[in-house]
Design an enzyme around this catalytic site. Structure first.
Site, PDB file in Angstrom:
ATOM      1  N   ARG A  19       0.836  -1.214   0.000  1.00 30.71           N
ATOM      2  CA  ARG A  19       0.000   0.000   0.000  1.00 30.71           C
ATOM      3  C   ARG A  19       0.868   1.260   0.000  1.00 30.71           C
ATOM      4  NH1 ARG A  19      -0.549   4.697   2.644  1.00 30.71           N
ATOM      5  NH2 ARG A  19      -0.091   3.630   4.598  1.00 30.71           N
ATOM      6  N   ASP A  20       1.474   1.569   1.128  1.00 30.42           N
ATOM      7  CA  ASP A  20       2.278   2.790   1.207  1.00 30.42           C
ATOM      8  C   ASP A  20       3.422   2.717   0.194  1.00 30.42           C
ATOM      9  OD1 ASP A  20       2.966   5.247   2.141  1.00 30.42           O
ATOM     10  OD2 ASP A  20       3.489   4.628   4.167  1.00 30.42           O
ATOM     11  N   HIS A 211       5.392   4.550  12.544  1.00 28.09           N
ATOM     12  CA  HIS A 211       5.394   4.424  11.080  1.00 28.09           C
ATOM     13  C   HIS A 211       6.402   5.448  10.560  1.00 28.09           C
ATOM     14  CE1 HIS A 211       3.156   3.998   7.110  1.00 28.09           C
ATOM     15  NE2 HIS A 211       3.714   5.184   6.934  1.00 28.09           N
ATOM     16  N   HIS A 213       9.252   7.076   8.074  1.00 27.89           N
ATOM     17  CA  HIS A 213       9.860   7.176   6.737  1.00 27.89           C
ATOM     18  C   HIS A 213      11.341   7.504   6.924  1.00 27.89           C
ATOM     19  CE1 HIS A 213       6.312   6.952   3.999  1.00 27.89           C
ATOM     20  NE2 HIS A 213       5.706   7.116   5.169  1.00 27.89           N
ATOM     21  N   CYS A 244       4.733   9.334   0.170  1.00 28.40           N
ATOM     22  CA  CYS A 244       3.326   9.726   0.174  1.00 28.40           C
ATOM     23  C   CYS A 244       3.088  10.696  -0.979  1.00 28.40           C
ATOM     24  CB  CYS A 244       2.963  10.382   1.502  1.00 28.40           C
ATOM     25  SG  CYS A 244       1.267  10.981   1.535  1.00 28.40           S
ATOM     26  N   ASN A 253       9.358   4.186   3.192  1.00 23.93           N
ATOM     27  CA  ASN A 253       9.274   3.777   4.597  1.00 23.93           C
ATOM     28  C   ASN A 253      10.584   3.141   5.009  1.00 23.93           C
ATOM     29  OD1 ASN A 253       6.312   3.345   3.474  1.00 23.93           O
ATOM     30  ND2 ASN A 253       6.202   3.664   5.676  1.00 23.93           N
TER      31      ASN A 253
HETATM   32  C1  HMG Z   1     -10.617  11.110   0.948  1.00 25.65           C
HETATM   33  C2  HMG Z   1     -11.041  11.502  -0.442  1.00 25.65           C
HETATM   34  C3  HMG Z   1     -11.807  10.390  -1.118  1.00 25.65           C
HETATM   35  C4  HMG Z   1     -11.923  12.729  -0.357  1.00 25.65           C
HETATM   36  O1  HMG Z   1     -12.049  13.299  -1.643  1.00 25.65           O
HETATM   37  P1  HMG Z   1     -13.114  14.429  -1.953  1.00 25.65           P
HETATM   38  O2  HMG Z   1     -12.862  14.899  -3.352  1.00 25.65           O
HETATM   39  O3  HMG Z   1     -13.117  15.446  -0.889  1.00 25.65           O
HETATM   40  O4  HMG Z   1     -14.418  13.560  -1.797  1.00 25.65           O
HETATM   41  P2  HMG Z   1     -15.774  13.523  -2.476  1.00 25.65           P
HETATM   42  O5  HMG Z   1     -16.639  12.774  -1.544  1.00 25.65           O
HETATM   43  O6  HMG Z   1     -16.200  14.907  -2.922  1.00 25.65           O
HETATM   44  O7  HMG Z   1     -15.552  12.617  -3.798  1.00 25.65           O
HETATM   45  C5  HMG Z   1     -14.828  13.044  -4.927  1.00 25.65           C
HETATM   46  C6  HMG Z   1     -14.767  11.902  -5.936  1.00 25.65           C
HETATM   47  O8  HMG Z   1     -14.062  10.793  -5.373  1.00 25.65           O
HETATM   48  C7  HMG Z   1     -14.918   9.642  -5.314  1.00 25.65           C
HETATM   49  N1  HMG Z   1     -14.653   8.948  -4.071  1.00 25.65           N
HETATM   50  C8  HMG Z   1     -14.814   9.417  -2.826  1.00 25.65           C
HETATM   51  N2  HMG Z   1     -14.418   8.502  -1.953  1.00 25.65           N
HETATM   52  C9  HMG Z   1     -14.016   7.431  -2.652  1.00 25.65           C
HETATM   53  C10 HMG Z   1     -13.502   6.177  -2.278  1.00 25.65           C
HETATM   54  N3  HMG Z   1     -13.320   5.846  -1.007  1.00 25.65           N
HETATM   55  N4  HMG Z   1     -13.168   5.306  -3.251  1.00 25.65           N
HETATM   56  C11 HMG Z   1     -13.327   5.632  -4.554  1.00 25.65           C
HETATM   57  N5  HMG Z   1     -13.802   6.823  -4.966  1.00 25.65           N
HETATM   58  C12 HMG Z   1     -14.149   7.707  -4.024  1.00 25.65           C
HETATM   59  C13 HMG Z   1     -16.330  10.197  -5.376  1.00 25.65           C
HETATM   60  O9  HMG Z   1     -17.198   9.213  -5.870  1.00 25.65           O
HETATM   61  C14 HMG Z   1     -16.152  11.365  -6.307  1.00 25.65           C
HETATM   62  O10 HMG Z   1     -16.049  10.861  -7.629  1.00 25.65           O
HETATM   63  P3  HMG Z   1     -16.572  11.736  -8.882  1.00 25.65           P
HETATM   64  O11 HMG Z   1     -17.998  12.041  -8.578  1.00 25.65           O
HETATM   65  O12 HMG Z   1     -15.687  12.975  -8.916  1.00 25.65           O
HETATM   66  O13 HMG Z   1     -16.341  10.808 -10.041  1.00 25.65           O
HETATM   67  C15 HMG Z   1      -9.810  11.871  -1.308  1.00 25.65           C
HETATM   68  O14 HMG Z   1      -9.219  13.014  -0.761  1.00 25.65           O
HETATM   69  C16 HMG Z   1      -8.815  10.780  -1.405  1.00 25.65           C
HETATM   70  O15 HMG Z   1      -9.072   9.713  -1.946  1.00 25.65           O
HETATM   71  N6  HMG Z   1      -7.594  10.999  -0.883  1.00 25.65           N
HETATM   72  C17 HMG Z   1      -6.565   9.989  -0.948  1.00 25.65           C
HETATM   73  C18 HMG Z   1      -5.518  10.285   0.026  1.00 25.65           C
HETATM   74  C19 HMG Z   1      -4.531   9.157   0.088  1.00 25.65           C
HETATM   75  O16 HMG Z   1      -4.813   8.028  -0.248  1.00 25.65           O
HETATM   76  N7  HMG Z   1      -3.312   9.492   0.532  1.00 25.65           N
HETATM   77  C20 HMG Z   1      -2.306   8.516   0.723  1.00 25.65           C
HETATM   78  C21 HMG Z   1      -2.592   7.646   1.910  1.00 25.65           C
HETATM   79  S1  HMG Z   1      -2.239   8.423   3.474  1.00 25.65           S
HETATM   80  C22 HMG Z   1      -0.562   8.164   3.697  1.00 25.65           C
HETATM   81  O17 HMG Z   1       0.080   7.680   2.822  1.00 25.65           O
HETATM   82  C23 HMG Z   1       0.052   8.465   5.018  1.00 25.65           C
HETATM   83  C24 HMG Z   1       0.246   7.220   5.877  1.00 25.65           C
HETATM   84  C25 HMG Z   1      -1.076   6.567   6.224  1.00 25.65           C
HETATM   85  O18 HMG Z   1       1.000   6.246   5.187  1.00 25.65           O
HETATM   86  C26 HMG Z   1       0.961   7.585   7.188  1.00 25.65           C
HETATM   87  C27 HMG Z   1       2.130   8.548   7.001  1.00 25.65           C
HETATM   88  O19 HMG Z   1       3.188   8.157   6.508  1.00 25.65           O
HETATM   89  O20 HMG Z   1       1.927   9.714   7.312  1.00 25.65           O
END
Ligand code: HMG
Length: 302
Positions: A19-20, A211, A213, A244, A253
């Site tokens: 995933r990450d 966690h 990096h 990220c 990581n």
């Molecule tokens: C959270 C949202 C969805 C909000 O996104 P948004 O644009 O605010 O949400 P929305 O509800 O307005 O939806 C926008 C569009 O996304 C779709 N949608 C909405 N939700 C989903 C879903 N679950 N699965 C699939 N599609 C989805 C929804 O259907 C719509 O589609 P459209 O009508 O435009 O075609 C968006 O900001 C997003 O997906 N962000 C991804 C962030 C991400 O994955 N970041 C990386 C992971 S975090 C990380 O890596 C850190 C970590 C965990 O490892 C720890 C660290 O190291 O810090």
């Protein structure tokens, strides 16, 4: 005999490579490639593998095939295959794909929260409440991530008190563990120690994970600080894959192989076979045509 410092004798590793590790890779992997990676990881003794992410494919296209991945892997008994679920849509999809465990992910920094999940910290908590409730109703454990616990790419310093506040909230909502993300790897042993001292004054060590990096080469040193504070759950990524998409310049990581090499040599039990893990790290590095980010992996293969 365990290491002379007062460290846990057994620790649990969450393998976040699929995933990450893959969410920021330029070379997109097919479902079959991901399944091959996860199946190989399943044969190393790992018990917790983060297999995908149910986020918007517009935001993170690399994770778009997580449903197919989760339904195609050869599941092994005793292994929990987890996935990220930022909202109810994500949770519904993760449950349909039979994720054993899900994770919500927030931040200790407002700017990062906005950039990563398009809402404030407070709004993210409101979004997580139904996700956590529905997961619990389905008997699926929920983990929580907090990003930027030791620094933010947009705001710089992050206050340990902010990390404590979000941690307490997420635990009180029913998350079984909070994984503290040093998203851009700016943590040092001194900062990590100060953060953990505050958190552990109010929270038990078995509710926290680290966690880290490895952007500045500090990840393993920070893990050692965590061990000395009684933390026994650590995230790592095979071959040090990762970064990220919403934290520019963040490198991978901490490599699982490097973590395991250190733990093994401290007589800390993980149940994981280092040689097998090194082979997986080598294969995925070749597949992605990138340098193997695990120093122990490279050294032991040489
Ligand atoms: C959270 C949202 C969805 C909000 O996104 P948004 O644009 O605010 O949400 P929305 O509800 O307005 O939806 C926008 C569009 O996304 C779709 N949608 C909405 N939700 C989903 C879903 N679950 N699965 C699939 N599609 C989805 C929804 O259907 C719509 O589609 P459209 O009508 O435009 O075609 C968006 O900001 C997003 O997906 N962000 C991804 C962030 C991400 O994955 N970041 C990386 C992971 S975090 C990380 O890596 C850190 C970590 C965990 O490892 C720890 C660290 O190291 O810090």
């Amino acid at each position: 005999m365990s290491f002379h410092l007062d460290t846990p004798s057994k620790v649990s590793i969450v393998e976040v490579g699929p995933r990450d590790g893959l969410q920021n890779e330029k070379t997109p992997l097919t479902v079959q490639d991901k399944v091959t990676l996860i199946d190989a990881l399943s044969n190393t003794g790992l018990r917790r593998i983060e297999a995908g992410s149910f986020v918007s494919p517009k935001w993170v296209p690399q994770m778009a095939n997580s449903d197919a991945v989760l339904t195609s892997i050869a599941r092994q008994q005793g292994i929990s295959y987890s996935a990220l679920t930022p909202n109810m849509r994500g949770l519904t999809d993760a449950l349909a794909a039979k994720a054993d465990e899900v994770a919500v992910f927030g931040a200790a920094s407002e700017s990062f929260s906005q950039k990563n999940i398009n809402c404030s910290i407070e709004q993210s908590i409101e979004r997580f409440i139904p996700v956590i409730d529905a997961a619990k109703a389905a008997s699926v454990p929920v983990r929580a991530y907090i990003s930027c616990v030791l620094g933010c790419p947009y705001e710089g310093e992050v206050s340990p008190q902010a990390v404590l506040d979000v941690s307490k909230t997420l635990l009180s909502l029913g998350c079984y563990e909070v994984s503290l993300g040093d998203t851009i790897g700016v943590g040092t042993p001194k900062k990590t120690s100060a953060l953990l001292s505050l958190l552990l004054s109010q929270l038990p060590a078995n509710k926290l994970a680290l966690h880290m990096h490895d952007t500045y080469g500090q990840a393993l040193a920070n893990v050692l600080i965590g061990l000395q504070h009684g933390i026994a759950s650590f995230d790592a990524s095979v071959a040090g894959l990762g970064g990220c998409p919403y934290a520019k310049g963040a490198s991978g990581n901490l490599a699982s192989e490097d973590l395991l090499y250190m733990l093994e040599n401290m007589d800390i039990d993980t149940g994981i076979d280092l040689q097998k893990l090194i082979k997986v790290g080598h294969h995925i590095s070749v597949k992605l045509d990138r340098q193997n980010g695990a120093k122990a992996g490279r050294a032991l293969l040489a």
